[in-house]
Motif scaffolding. Structure first.
Motif, PDB file in Angstrom:
ATOM      1  N   PRO A 128      -8.168 -18.476  21.586  1.00 26.19           N
ATOM      2  CA  PRO A 128      -8.218 -17.011  21.446  1.00 26.19           C
ATOM      3  C   PRO A 128      -9.530 -16.403  21.939  1.00 26.19           C
ATOM      4  O   PRO A 128      -9.530 -15.286  22.456  1.00 26.19           O
ATOM      5  CB  PRO A 128      -8.020 -16.753  19.949  1.00 26.19           C
ATOM      6  N   VAL A 129     -10.633 -17.129  21.816  1.00 26.27           N
ATOM      7  CA  VAL A 129     -11.917 -16.631  22.328  1.00 26.27           C
ATOM      8  C   VAL A 129     -11.871 -16.557  23.851  1.00 26.27           C
ATOM      9  O   VAL A 129     -12.336 -15.589  24.453  1.00 26.27           O
ATOM     10  CB  VAL A 129     -13.095 -17.512  21.841  1.00 26.27           C
ATOM     11  N   HIS A 130     -11.281 -17.574  24.472  1.00 25.98           N
ATOM     12  CA  HIS A 130     -11.128 -17.580  25.930  1.00 25.98           C
ATOM     13  C   HIS A 130     -10.230 -16.426  26.372  1.00 25.98           C
ATOM     14  O   HIS A 130     -10.532 -15.722  27.346  1.00 25.98           O
ATOM     15  CB  HIS A 130     -10.531 -18.900  26.407  1.00 25.98           C
ATOM     16  N   GLN A 131      -9.114 -16.274  25.664  1.00 24.10           N
ATOM     17  CA  GLN A 131      -8.178 -15.208  26.022  1.00 24.10           C
ATOM     18  C   GLN A 131      -8.852 -13.840  25.928  1.00 24.10           C
ATOM     19  O   GLN A 131      -8.713 -13.014  26.828  1.00 24.10           O
ATOM     20  CB  GLN A 131      -6.943 -15.254  25.122  1.00 24.10           C
ATOM     21  N   GLU A 132      -9.595 -13.613  24.875  1.00 22.27           N
ATOM     22  CA  GLU A 132     -10.290 -12.338  24.699  1.00 22.27           C
ATOM     23  C   GLU A 132     -11.309 -12.119  25.820  1.00 22.27           C
ATOM     24  O   GLU A 132     -11.426 -11.031  26.369  1.00 22.27           O
ATOM     25  CB  GLU A 132     -10.988 -12.312  23.339  1.00 22.27           C
ATOM     26  N   ALA A 159     -26.900 -21.738  37.444  1.00 25.68           N
ATOM     27  CA  ALA A 159     -28.215 -22.379  37.554  1.00 25.68           C
ATOM     28  C   ALA A 159     -28.895 -22.612  36.203  1.00 25.68           C
ATOM     29  O   ALA A 159     -29.470 -23.679  35.992  1.00 25.68           O
ATOM     30  CB  ALA A 159     -29.115 -21.586  38.492  1.00 25.68           C
ATOM     31  N   PRO A 160     -28.840 -21.659  35.256  1.00 26.53           N
ATOM     32  CA  PRO A 160     -29.513 -21.904  33.978  1.00 26.53           C
ATOM     33  C   PRO A 160     -28.918 -23.074  33.184  1.00 26.53           C
ATOM     34  O   PRO A 160     -29.525 -23.555  32.235  1.00 26.53           O
ATOM     35  CB  PRO A 160     -29.312 -20.590  33.206  1.00 26.53           C
ATOM     36  N   TYR A 161     -27.749 -23.553  33.582  1.00 29.05           N
ATOM     37  CA  TYR A 161     -27.053 -24.608  32.838  1.00 29.05           C
ATOM     38  C   TYR A 161     -26.936 -25.899  33.643  1.00 29.05           C
ATOM     39  O   TYR A 161     -26.212 -26.806  33.257  1.00 29.05           O
ATOM     40  CB  TYR A 161     -25.666 -24.113  32.416  1.00 29.05           C
ATOM     41  N   ALA A 162     -27.681 -25.989  34.749  1.00 23.58           N
ATOM     42  CA  ALA A 162     -27.564 -27.116  35.673  1.00 23.58           C
ATOM     43  C   ALA A 162     -27.819 -28.463  35.005  1.00 23.58           C
ATOM     44  O   ALA A 162     -27.162 -29.440  35.322  1.00 23.58           O
ATOM     45  CB  ALA A 162     -28.517 -26.934  36.846  1.00 23.58           C
ATOM     46  N   GLY A 163     -28.726 -28.551  34.061  1.00 24.57           N
ATOM     47  CA  GLY A 163     -29.041 -29.826  33.435  1.00 24.57           C
ATOM     48  C   GLY A 163     -28.240 -30.116  32.183  1.00 24.57           C
ATOM     49  O   GLY A 163     -28.442 -31.140  31.540  1.00 24.57           O
ATOM     50  N   GLN A 164     -27.332 -29.232  31.832  1.00 22.99           N
ATOM     51  CA  GLN A 164     -26.570 -29.391  30.604  1.00 22.99           C
ATOM     52  C   GLN A 164     -25.155 -29.888  30.886  1.00 22.99           C
ATOM     53  O   GLN A 164     -24.642 -29.730  31.980  1.00 22.99           O
ATOM     54  CB  GLN A 164     -26.465 -28.045  29.872  1.00 22.99           C
ATOM     55  N   GLU A 165     -24.553 -30.453  29.851  1.00 25.88           N
ATOM     56  CA  GLU A 165     -23.142 -30.801  29.934  1.00 25.88           C
ATOM     57  C   GLU A 165     -22.346 -29.510  29.772  1.00 25.88           C
ATOM     58  O   GLU A 165     -22.615 -28.719  28.871  1.00 25.88           O
ATOM     59  CB  GLU A 165     -22.775 -31.783  28.823  1.00 25.88           C
ATOM     60  N   TYR A 223     -16.686 -21.612  31.822  1.00 25.91           N
ATOM     61  CA  TYR A 223     -17.650 -22.680  31.587  1.00 25.91           C
ATOM     62  C   TYR A 223     -18.296 -22.470  30.225  1.00 25.91           C
ATOM     63  O   TYR A 223     -18.723 -21.357  29.904  1.00 25.91           O
ATOM     64  CB  TYR A 223     -18.724 -22.680  32.677  1.00 25.91           C
ATOM     65  N   GLU A 224     -18.376 -23.540  29.448  1.00 25.04           N
ATOM     66  CA  GLU A 224     -18.990 -23.475  28.134  1.00 25.04           C
ATOM     67  C   GLU A 224     -20.121 -24.493  28.037  1.00 25.04           C
ATOM     68  O   GLU A 224     -20.009 -25.599  28.552  1.00 25.04           O
ATOM     69  CB  GLU A 224     -17.980 -23.792  27.034  1.00 25.04           C
ATOM     70  N   ALA A 225     -21.200 -24.088  27.366  1.00 23.23           N
ATOM     71  CA  ALA A 225     -22.300 -24.976  27.022  1.00 23.23           C
ATOM     72  C   ALA A 225     -22.511 -24.826  25.526  1.00 23.23           C
ATOM     73  O   ALA A 225     -22.590 -23.700  25.022  1.00 23.23           O
ATOM     74  CB  ALA A 225     -23.561 -24.609  27.792  1.00 23.23           C
ATOM     75  N   ASP A 226     -22.569 -25.926  24.831  1.00 25.18           N
ATOM     76  CA  ASP A 226     -22.743 -25.917  23.375  1.00 25.18           C
ATOM     77  C   ASP A 226     -21.717 -25.028  22.677  1.00 25.18           C
ATOM     78  O   ASP A 226     -22.036 -24.308  21.732  1.00 25.18           O
ATOM     79  CB  ASP A 226     -24.163 -25.472  23.006  1.00 25.18           C
ATOM     80  N   GLY A 227     -20.476 -25.040  23.183  1.00 25.26           N
ATOM     81  CA  GLY A 227     -19.389 -24.305  22.543  1.00 25.26           C
ATOM     82  C   GLY A 227     -19.372 -22.804  22.806  1.00 25.26           C
ATOM     83  O   GLY A 227     -18.569 -22.090  22.223  1.00 25.26           O
ATOM     84  N   LYS A 228     -20.245 -22.314  23.688  1.00 24.26           N
ATOM     85  CA  LYS A 228     -20.286 -20.879  24.002  1.00 24.26           C
ATOM     86  C   LYS A 228     -19.974 -20.664  25.480  1.00 24.26           C
ATOM     87  O   LYS A 228     -20.440 -21.414  26.339  1.00 24.26           O
ATOM     88  CB  LYS A 228     -21.669 -20.303  23.698  1.00 24.26           C
ATOM     89  N   ILE A 229     -19.202 -19.626  25.764  1.00 21.50           N
ATOM     90  CA  ILE A 229     -18.886 -19.299  27.157  1.00 21.50           C
ATOM     91  C   ILE A 229     -20.158 -18.801  27.833  1.00 21.50           C
ATOM     92  O   ILE A 229     -20.809 -17.865  27.360  1.00 21.50           O
ATOM     93  CB  ILE A 229     -17.787 -18.224  27.246  1.00 21.50           C
ATOM     94  N   VAL A 230     -20.524 -19.458  28.935  1.00 23.04           N
ATOM     95  CA  VAL A 230     -21.752 -19.093  29.645  1.00 23.04           C
ATOM     96  C   VAL A 230     -21.476 -18.497  31.019  1.00 23.04           C
ATOM     97  O   VAL A 230     -22.344 -17.859  31.610  1.00 23.04           O
ATOM     98  CB  VAL A 230     -22.720 -20.289  29.770  1.00 23.04           C
ATOM     99  N   ALA A 231     -20.275 -18.716  31.538  1.00 21.65           N
ATOM    100  CA  ALA A 231     -19.919 -18.168  32.852  1.00 21.65           C
ATOM    101  C   ALA A 231     -18.416 -18.298  33.046  1.00 21.65           C
ATOM    102  O   ALA A 231     -17.745 -19.048  32.328  1.00 21.65           O
ATOM    103  CB  ALA A 231     -20.653 -18.900  33.975  1.00 21.65           C
ATOM    104  N   GLY A 232     -17.924 -17.575  34.011  1.00 28.35           N
ATOM    105  CA  GLY A 232     -16.515 -17.662  34.354  1.00 28.35           C
ATOM    106  C   GLY A 232     -16.287 -17.058  35.722  1.00 28.35           C
ATOM    107  O   GLY A 232     -17.091 -16.266  36.212  1.00 28.35           O
TER     108      GLY A 232
END
Length: 140
Positions: free
Chosen positions: A35-39, A78-84, A106-115
């Motif tokens: 639901p978070v993705h859908q929103e 770019a800000p997430y290049a070194g992260q899973e 794209y999610e990092a640590d369970g939060k949407i960071v880009a799309g």
């Protein structure tokens, strides 16, 4: 009284039915739209049809060239290049030339960071989520 062969066949049938039901349950759980993705997607005017897949991008897997290509398309990873990162793809209701537009979050640590969205008739066809009007104007 049933013989051994009949009992064995009955047990196999029950096992098969249980496995089938578990498989159907797992498939139903995997195809659930977050639901978070859908929103998030709908906040840009897009409409989710169904979940396609989800994958993990290991730490440091985004190369400099990939980051530059995304940046040129208006997507800053770019800000997430070194992260899973977790990448989740959705088929959208919107179509161009009979083929569905795809959204990737794209999610990092369970939060949407880009799309971004992907135009089905372009390669690579990557566009920012907020570029809906221009994406839908473009033909095959």
């Amino acid at each position: 009284m049933p013989n051994r062969l009949e009992v064995s066949a009955l047990k196999n049938s029950i096992h098969f039915i249980i496995l089938l039901l578990v498989g159907m349950l797992l498939t139903a759980c995997q195809s659930t739209i977050d639901p978070v993705h859908q929103e998030y997607i709908e906040s840009y005017g897009w409409h989710v049809e169904k979940l396609i897949d989800q994958s993990t991008l290991p730490k440091n897997s985004l190369t400099e060239v990939m980051l530059e290509n995304y940046q040129a398309s208006g997507v800053d990873l770019a800000p997430y290049a070194g992260q899973e990162l977790t990448a989740t793809r959705y088929e959208l209701e919107e179509e161009i030339g009979g083929r569905s537009v795809t959204a990737v979050l794209y999610e990092a640590d369970g939060k949407i960071v880009a799309g971004h969205v992907v135009h089905p008739h372009q390669s690579p066809g990557v566009h920012p989520m907020d570029d809906r009007e221009n994406v839908m104007k473009q033909e095959e």
